[in-house]
Design a protein around this motif. Structure first.
Motif, mmCIF file in Angstrom:
data_model
loop_
_atom_site.group_PDB
_atom_site.id
_atom_site.type_symbol
_atom_site.label_atom_id
_atom_site.label_comp_id
_atom_site.label_asym_id
_atom_site.label_seq_id
_atom_site.Cartn_x
_atom_site.Cartn_y
_atom_site.Cartn_z
ATOM 1 N N VAL A 43 0.843 -1.201 0.000
ATOM 2 C CA VAL A 43 0.000 0.000 0.000
ATOM 3 C C VAL A 43 0.874 1.245 0.000
ATOM 4 N N THR A 44 0.608 2.120 -0.960
ATOM 5 C CA THR A 44 1.269 3.415 -1.012
ATOM 6 C C THR A 44 0.181 4.487 -0.924
ATOM 7 N N SER A 45 0.568 5.698 -0.627
ATOM 8 C CA SER A 45 -0.412 6.762 -0.404
ATOM 9 C C SER A 45 -0.470 7.725 -1.589
ATOM 10 N N SER A 46 -1.659 8.182 -1.915
ATOM 11 C CA SER A 46 -1.814 9.100 -3.048
ATOM 12 C C SER A 46 -1.139 10.443 -2.797
ATOM 13 N N ASP A 47 -0.955 10.818 -1.524
ATOM 14 C CA ASP A 47 -0.325 12.107 -1.240
ATOM 15 C C ASP A 47 1.204 12.030 -1.249
ATOM 16 N N ARG A 48 1.759 10.831 -1.195
ATOM 17 C CA ARG A 48 3.204 10.617 -1.336
ATOM 18 C C ARG A 48 3.413 9.261 -2.002
ATOM 19 N N PRO A 49 3.010 9.126 -3.252
ATOM 20 C CA PRO A 49 3.044 7.801 -3.883
ATOM 21 C C PRO A 49 4.452 7.326 -4.225
ATOM 22 N N LYS A 67 7.428 -13.347 -4.328
ATOM 23 C CA LYS A 67 5.985 -13.466 -4.079
ATOM 24 C C LYS A 67 5.230 -12.548 -5.032
ATOM 25 N N PRO A 68 4.015 -12.921 -5.384
ATOM 26 C CA PRO A 68 3.201 -11.988 -6.174
ATOM 27 C C PRO A 68 2.873 -10.755 -5.325
ATOM 28 N N VAL A 69 2.836 -9.614 -5.996
ATOM 29 C CA VAL A 69 2.593 -8.348 -5.306
ATOM 30 C C VAL A 69 1.428 -7.625 -5.971
ATOM 31 N N MET A 70 0.544 -7.106 -5.144
ATOM 32 C CA MET A 70 -0.539 -6.239 -5.600
ATOM 33 C C MET A 70 -0.263 -4.870 -4.969
ATOM 34 N N ILE A 71 -0.239 -3.837 -5.795
ATOM 35 C CA ILE A 71 0.015 -2.493 -5.287
ATOM 36 C C ILE A 71 -1.301 -1.733 -5.223
ATOM 37 N N LEU A 72 -1.602 -1.206 -4.044
ATOM 38 C CA LEU A 72 -2.816 -0.415 -3.841
ATOM 39 C C LEU A 72 -2.433 1.021 -3.527
ATOM 40 N N VAL A 73 -3.201 1.951 -4.060
ATOM 41 C CA VAL A 73 -2.990 3.361 -3.745
ATOM 42 C C VAL A 73 -4.086 3.788 -2.786
ATOM 43 N N ASN A 74 -3.675 4.170 -1.597
ATOM 44 C CA ASN A 74 -4.576 4.565 -0.523
ATOM 45 C C ASN A 74 -4.838 6.077 -0.593
ATOM 46 N N LYS A 75 -5.912 6.509 -0.003
ATOM 47 C CA LYS A 75 -6.283 7.930 0.124
ATOM 48 C C LYS A 75 -6.616 8.599 -1.211
ATOM 49 N N MET A 76 -7.108 7.839 -2.156
ATOM 50 C CA MET A 76 -7.484 8.433 -3.446
ATOM 51 C C MET A 76 -8.620 9.439 -3.279
ATOM 52 N N ASP A 77 -9.403 9.286 -2.226
ATOM 53 C CA ASP A 77 -10.505 10.211 -1.992
ATOM 54 C C ASP A 77 -10.013 11.634 -1.741
ATOM 55 N N LEU A 78 -8.769 11.781 -1.286
ATOM 56 C CA LEU A 78 -8.223 13.124 -1.060
ATOM 57 C C LEU A 78 -8.070 13.901 -2.363
ATOM 58 N N LEU A 79 -7.985 13.172 -3.462
ATOM 59 C CA LEU A 79 -7.802 13.818 -4.764
ATOM 60 C C LEU A 79 -9.119 14.243 -5.406
ATOM 61 N N ALA A 80 -10.240 13.850 -4.822
ATOM 62 C CA ALA A 80 -11.561 14.138 -5.396
ATOM 63 C C ALA A 80 -11.846 15.632 -5.476
ATOM 64 N N LYS A 93 -3.010 10.826 -12.883
ATOM 65 C CA LYS A 93 -1.599 11.193 -12.764
ATOM 66 C C LYS A 93 -0.913 10.345 -11.684
ATOM 67 N N VAL A 94 -1.555 10.207 -10.538
ATOM 68 C CA VAL A 94 -0.985 9.408 -9.449
ATOM 69 C C VAL A 94 -0.893 7.940 -9.853
ATOM 70 N N THR A 95 -1.945 7.411 -10.454
ATOM 71 C CA THR A 95 -1.958 6.010 -10.881
ATOM 72 C C THR A 95 -0.863 5.746 -11.915
ATOM 73 N N LYS A 99 2.346 3.235 -11.478
ATOM 74 C CA LYS A 99 2.606 2.177 -12.470
ATOM 75 C C LYS A 99 4.009 2.305 -13.046
ATOM 76 N N GLN A 100 4.370 3.519 -13.439
ATOM 77 C CA GLN A 100 5.677 3.745 -14.055
ATOM 78 C C GLN A 100 6.806 3.361 -13.099
ATOM 79 N N HIS A 101 6.715 3.831 -11.861
ATOM 80 C CA HIS A 101 7.783 3.546 -10.909
ATOM 81 C C HIS A 101 7.800 2.074 -10.497
ATOM 82 N N ALA A 102 6.653 1.462 -10.373
ATOM 83 C CA ALA A 102 6.611 0.028 -10.044
ATOM 84 C C ALA A 102 7.263 -0.775 -11.165
#
Length: 111
Positions: A43-49, A67-80, A93-95, A99-102
């Motif tokens: 889990v990474t945060s939308s305010d500091r992804p 191990k398989p990894v799933m990346i989730l972006v938390n706090k996306m509601d802050l961008l609304a 932009k955050v997504t 993706k690019q950095h992952a």
């Protein structure tokens, strides 16, 4: 969390302490649990992804534990509140950034 689905009968979700915290034992606790994981939800945060330290940790986790990894972006509601499109442009932009950095951090040599 409960369900009658037999698929979930043997499912255990462990919410580990955040890494990169002032308490060193948080990262240690998390790393000690990884060998027994079937899937890592990172889990990474939308305010500091995907900070550099998160990227380094993610890369080392994947390389060491395979191990398989799933990346989730938390706090996306802050961008609304960004823009008249309910933050759609900022969310994209955050997504895209995550993706690019992952992909950069998790790229495997194809040789």
């Amino acid at each position: 969390l409960s369900s009658d689905l037999s698929l979930l009968e043997d499912l255990t979700i462990v919410d580990t302490p955040g890494t990169n915290a002032v308490w060193v034992d948080h990262t240690e606790t998390t790393l000690n649990l990884l060998p027994s994981a079937d899937l890592i939800v990172f889990v990474t945060s939308s305010d500091r992804p995907m900070s550099h330290s998160e990227g380094s940790l993610l890369k080392s986790i994947v390389e060491k534990y395979r191990k398989p990894v799933m990346i989730l972006v938390n706090k996306m509601d802050l961008l609304a509140m960004s823009g008249g499109d309910h933050g759609a442009a900022e969310k994209k932009k955050v997504t895209d950034f995550v993706k690019q950095h992952a992909q950069q951090w998790l790229a495997h040599d194809q040789d």
